[in-house]
Design a protein around this motif. Sequence first.
Motif: not given
Length: 475
Positions: A238-244, A256-259, A266-269, A294-300
């Motif tokens: 809920f927190l993620c999908r609403t942007g909260l 939620q990385l581009q596959q 697989k989606d990291v989130l 949480i370091g995956k997006p910056k190191t992908r």
Amino acid sequence: MVENDRVTPIPPRLRPLLDADSPAQQVAGRLVAAGHQCFLVGGSVRDALLEVSQKEGNVDLDLATDARPDEVERLLRGWADSVWLQGQRFGTIGCKKGDVTIEITTFRAEVYRPESRKPEVAFADDIETDLSRRDFTINAMALRLPDPELVDPFDGAADLAAKRLRTPLAPEVAFLDDPLRMMRAARFIAAFALEPDAELVAAVEELHGRMEIVSAERIRDELSKLLVLPDPSAGLWFLCRTGLSDEFLPELNAMQLQQDPIHQHKDVLAHTIAVVRKTRPELRVRLAALLHDIGKPKTRSVGPGGVSFHHHEVVGARMAEERLRALRFPTELVDEVARLVYLHLRIHTYAMGWTDRAVRRYVRDAGPLLEPLNHLVRQDCTTRNKAKARALNRRIDELEERIARLREKEELDRIRPPLDGRQVMAFLGVEPGPVVGEALDYLLELRLDEGPMGEDEAYERLAAWARERGIEPAG
């Protein structure tokens, strides 16, 4: 118990509270005798309808009244074991009687100024107005005391039965009153398996920017309450999908990385929330599970071998520390979570074979976090490949067995140099300074590499190390 001229059975959970000599009834009697109203409100009423048992130990109750705070204080003095006034400016007087803690709050209708973190408190004279300003209908029910009568003007009981989460008034009104209620929605969704009303979801999507007026401490406390629920995953989604979550933990939706179009990584989130669900409901472990990737997006990166996240544990540990400090988590907890994130991949090199030296370093680096680290590592495996899952658990089992065997032979949990600083200074004839630290580091490396060492051998090795550096031992 009377509701709309119908007699309904008193839930068993409430019966102890309604005994004539119970603290709640005694407070109600004092208020009513003085010409005031008294209602049991909050989670006690909701949990009674859900037949949720009170936790063992002290009992916490919330009462609401039309009496003003000064009058409430006057009526409690001489009856309660203790009275406190920290919440008086918001209309709340607290007291304790035996093992029961009671907070009595004057009916109120409060709103936040758009630019302020502090609520403007206006008192009301009727319970319906007070209930209308509460966060959700399931919490907007009251039980009149001393003669029990359920007051449910917003159909909270029906919403509980239907597993529905709504606000008493328009959700925009509720969330403008206190933006933190948007986060509380996530907690109730997860705690009671509720489905949020479409209007509620739309309001969160529109108003989540209002979280900027909420203090970091209140956000921290609400996030913590969510994370220690048995299964917080629905609330996290809920927190993620609403942007909260973007308002206080933007790293979540960043996962939620581009596959990878070739390997369909697989989606990291989704993996992260699955790991949180699997770990035990302990705040330290749950925070580490939430932040371990949480370091995956910056190191992908995508190369010939597919998607990789080299050193994401190093980057992630730093990011976790920065985010948790911004949310005002205690320093010790921040350091522990960052350490767990930093170490969570170490076990995967065990498949290549570890020497006793490597096992000692693993234990030394984990320190008191060894058990939570191994627990996190086990739950980090969310693959559907049963063979891979069994292989990982087998490796952890083998490592824990080796640690146990080493503990039988040496003080594995208290690894330290075989000589202390005073012995080093006396032997080398030097004053405190960098040389002493370098010597102790050398001796510690020997201890890690070779295991326990007697003092005589330690002095011999230290002498050889010193002579290589032009230092003639004095001992």
